[in-house]
Design an enzyme around this catalytic site. Structure first.
Site, PDB file in Angstrom:
ATOM      1  N   GLU A 203     -21.889 -32.375  -8.486  1.00  0.00           N
ATOM      2  CA  GLU A 203     -22.281 -33.660  -7.902  1.00  0.00           C
ATOM      3  C   GLU A 203     -21.271 -34.747  -8.235  1.00  0.00           C
ATOM      4  OE1 GLU A 203     -24.621 -34.234  -5.838  1.00  0.00           O
ATOM      5  OE2 GLU A 203     -26.207 -32.768  -6.075  1.00  0.00           O
ATOM      6  N   ASP A 352     -25.468 -23.173   0.290  1.00  0.00           N
ATOM      7  CA  ASP A 352     -24.982 -23.738   1.547  1.00  0.00           C
ATOM      8  C   ASP A 352     -23.485 -24.006   1.620  1.00  0.00           C
ATOM      9  OD1 ASP A 352     -25.308 -25.713  -0.372  1.00  0.00           O
ATOM     10  OD2 ASP A 352     -26.303 -27.139   0.949  1.00  0.00           O
ATOM     11  N   GLU A 542     -27.887 -33.543   7.083  1.00  0.00           N
ATOM     12  CA  GLU A 542     -27.298 -32.338   7.657  1.00  0.00           C
ATOM     13  C   GLU A 542     -27.463 -32.228   9.173  1.00  0.00           C
ATOM     14  OE1 GLU A 542     -27.533 -32.069   3.490  1.00  0.00           O
ATOM     15  OE2 GLU A 542     -29.230 -32.285   4.861  1.00  0.00           O
TER      16      GLU A 542
END
Length: 668
Positions: A203, A352, A542
């Protein structure tokens, strides 16, 4: 993309690492790339400049006196406002909030023949300004913001710049000069990365390092976007963003000092010590480990420091060395052994962006690293074979999961995170070119055409998860109704590599139209289920991200229209509304309602949905940015010249040279 739940942050110190000492300490290290500066120079070269050497000219005494007076006024202004400077357009922000709320009550649109996409883009910009200005007023400098309660907090002492740095390039793209100036001032005076605290490696890389690198790129290559004099060539602060980025990256390097080269999930910012995950037996998720490459490779290009390149490409070598079946990787890998510790395969949370960065690494380095394209193509074939299926009634294409391994049952579940995939597949098929142009290439094949079909069908399914709810907002997770024996993509189309179909290859869709009936019992609605724990929406990007790619690649205005419907749903249902004005006649505006900010919501099937009182940084850095770009001209931050990181930070494509090249080969 971002993980399923917000994670704490993590990082590293340059001064305890011999390999980085030279660069961090004003000199050149042993890792400087030989011959790098003599080769292709399409990007700014940070090391061409004296390191930390200010370029200031002595002003005249008169200007010194005036400057001192201005400085005193500025200090008083900051003290009076308790270091929470609002936007210089604060008054217009309040008006925007009132106008947005008035518009949200009706959401009236123009007639189809008079649609003004520039005006719609300005609606997005207004929404961003309202959101950002609320953060400026009530939480400036803090990492987390709760707009309903006006609460805020930091993840570590002093803050990480989570909200500011992550949204900085959006400020630039939307040409918000005063806000950029304020953000830049905070970064210059308050942002530091020496806190004795562990943060999440992934992150911190995608939000902080990526945000700083993108800001550096935009400020140097798009000088007309939110121009700030301090960023100009020759100005004292022209290297601010890259200096902060290199400091952070040197601290992050410690995360890669595992036995295998797989980065630890967390890292202590001050000591640069990697820390194993406190769960999952110490394993890192595959997405965490393999979604740092774009950022570190671009930094290597800018600085000439090959170590940044080597540590992140080593990760790819280790992962591929496990020989994942059909290109599909399990979602956990251990940093000690470099081995997968589960058979769970999915493209949602924890998996992902591994796939996203395969194709984007290939494009970032101008197609000079074919190994990543090969890995991407293998993964796409594996997805076709094992994960793509069709729903029972409307034949919606779904991208499912294999939680117990590829030889076990398919779970018909799609995280919202999976909806990055339609855009990624279209990007991989065309390289970012318009579809009409890509089809003219001699390299266009049946396989590429089927990839476009898959991207269209998956895009339709992602849109259906929005259109099926009461609010028009998608849930965090959707479940789908399949036949007892699932109908798979592999059942519908043979292996495209063996196809002898003649050109042109354009294929027809499979799913039924998303029609509407008065009773709300359309077949496609019956195919979509939402479990009670999955009904929330945290303003994820997304789906609009894929709409952005799909519109730019296919030119089909339908994707813009879907995006517009989504944007209206966000404005209407995630707005935090407050009453402002005076009840005393003649003293200011009368009481009226305005939108002060936006927040995540608890149940997309309730109207109004309960507010969860949290504005994520990706609302500013990704979701609103992609809406803005979707409604912008196609050539603005073009796909042919850029790659967007998993946190939507635009970075340039470049040609690697010198030691910056693929340093490993696949072991078939």
């Amino acid at each position: 993309m971002s993980f399923q739940a917000p994670l704490p942050s993590h990082s590293r110190s340059p001064h305890d690492r011999q390999n980085s000492q030279g660069f961090a300490g004003l000199g050149f290290s042993s890792n400087q790339v030989g011959g790098f500066f003599e080769n292709e120079r399409t990007l700014p070269m940070y090391k061409d400049k004296p390191y930390f050497t200010p370029r200031r000219t002595a002003p005249r005494r008169r200007w010194k006196r005036i400057g001192s007076l201005l400085a005193l006024c500025t200090l008083f202004f900051f003290w009076y406002n308790k270091s929470s400077l609002p936007s210089l357009k604060g008054a217009s922000s309040s008006e925007r909030g009132a106008q947005l709320w008035k518009w949200a009550q009706t959401l009236e649109d123009e007639a189809p023949e008079t649609v003004d996409w520039n005006a719609r883009r300005e609606r997005v910009r207004d929404t961003f300004i309202v959101s950002f200005d609320a953060y400026e007023r009530e939480a400036w400098g803090y990492d987390q913001y709760s707009p309903s309660s006006k609460n805020h907090k930091n993840m570590v002492d002093g803050g990480m710049g989570w909200m500011i740095v992550d949204s900085l390039d959006t400020l630039m793209i939307m040409n918000l000069s005063s806000q950029v100036r304020h953000a830049r001032q905070w970064i210059s005076t308050s942002l530091r990365y020496d806190q004795d605290h562990d943060v999440n490696t992934f992150e911190t890389t995608i939000r902080m390092l990526g945000g700083l690198l993108s800001a550096h790129y935009l400020s140097t290559h798009f000088p007309d976007l939110a121009p700030v004099a301090e960023d100009d060539v020759g100005a004292a602060g022209e290297d601010l963003y890259i200096e902060k980025a290199t400091d952070l990256a040197d601290r992050l390097l410690g995360a890669f000092e595992s036995n295998s080269g797989i980065p630890f999930s967390s890292i202590n910012l001050n000591t640069s010590t990697g820390i194993r995950s406190h769960s999952d037996s110490g394993a890192a998720s595959i997405a965490e480990a393999t979604t740092v490459q774009l950022e570190f490779k671009y930094l290597a290009k800018l600085t000439g420091e090959a170590e940044y390149w080597r540590v992140v490409e080593k990760v790819m070598e280790v992962v591929d060395g496990q020989h994942p079946e059909d290109g599909l990787v399990p979602i956990y890998i251990h940093p000690d052994s470099g081995e997968f510790i589960t058979k769970n395969v999915r493209l949602g949370s924890r998996g992902d962006s591994y796939y996203e960065y395969l194709i984007k690494q290939y494009l970032q380095t101008s197609e000079q690293e074919p190994v990543y394209k090969e890995m991407w193509d293998e993964a796409i074939q594996g997805i076709r074979k094992h994960l793509l299926a069709f729903s029972r009634n409307a034949r919606l294409m779904i991208l499912g999961e294999r939680p117990r391994g590829l030889d076990k049952g398919l779970l018909a579940k799609m995280d919202h995170l999976v909806c990055f995939m339609p855009g990624a597949i279209a990007l991989g098929a065309t390289g970012g070119q318009p579809l009409s142009k890509a089809r003219q290439s001699s390299e266009w094949t049946q396989q590429r055409e089927e990839e476009i079909l898959i991207s269209r069908e998956l895009m339709k399914t992602c849109w259906a998860t929005y259109a099926s709810t009461a609010t028009g907002l998608a849930p965090e997770i959707s479940h789908f109704l399949l036949d007892e024996v699932p109908v798979m993509m592999a059942d519908k189309y043979a292996d495209p590599a063996k196809s002898t179909a003649p050109a042109p290859y354009e294929l027809q869709g499979i799913s039924l139209p998303l029609t509407r009936q008065a009773d709300g019992m359309e077949p496609w609605r019956r195919d979509i289920g939402i479990h009670p724990m999955d009904r929330h929406n945290i303003q994820r990007p997304e789906t609009v991200e894929s709409l952005f790619y799909m519109y730019r690649i296919t030119g089909d205005v339908m994707y813009r229209e879907w995006g517009w419907e989504m944007f209206k749903a966000f404005v209407r249902h995630t707005a935090v509304v407050e009453t402002v004005g005076s009840t005393i006649p003649g003293l200011g505006d009368p009481p009226h309602e305005r939108i002060k900010s936006f927040t995540s919501v608890g149940n997309v099937e309730n109207i109004p949905p309960e507010k969860r009182d949290r504005m994520e940084s990706f609302w500013l850095s990704e979701t609103l940015k992609y809406f803005y770009l979707l409604f912008s001209d196609r050539d603005f931050i073009s796909l042919e010249e850029h790659v967007f990181s998993t946190e939507a930070h635009p970075l340039p494509r470049f040609k690697p040279s010198g030691e910056l090249k693929t340093g490993w080969e696949r072991k078939h």
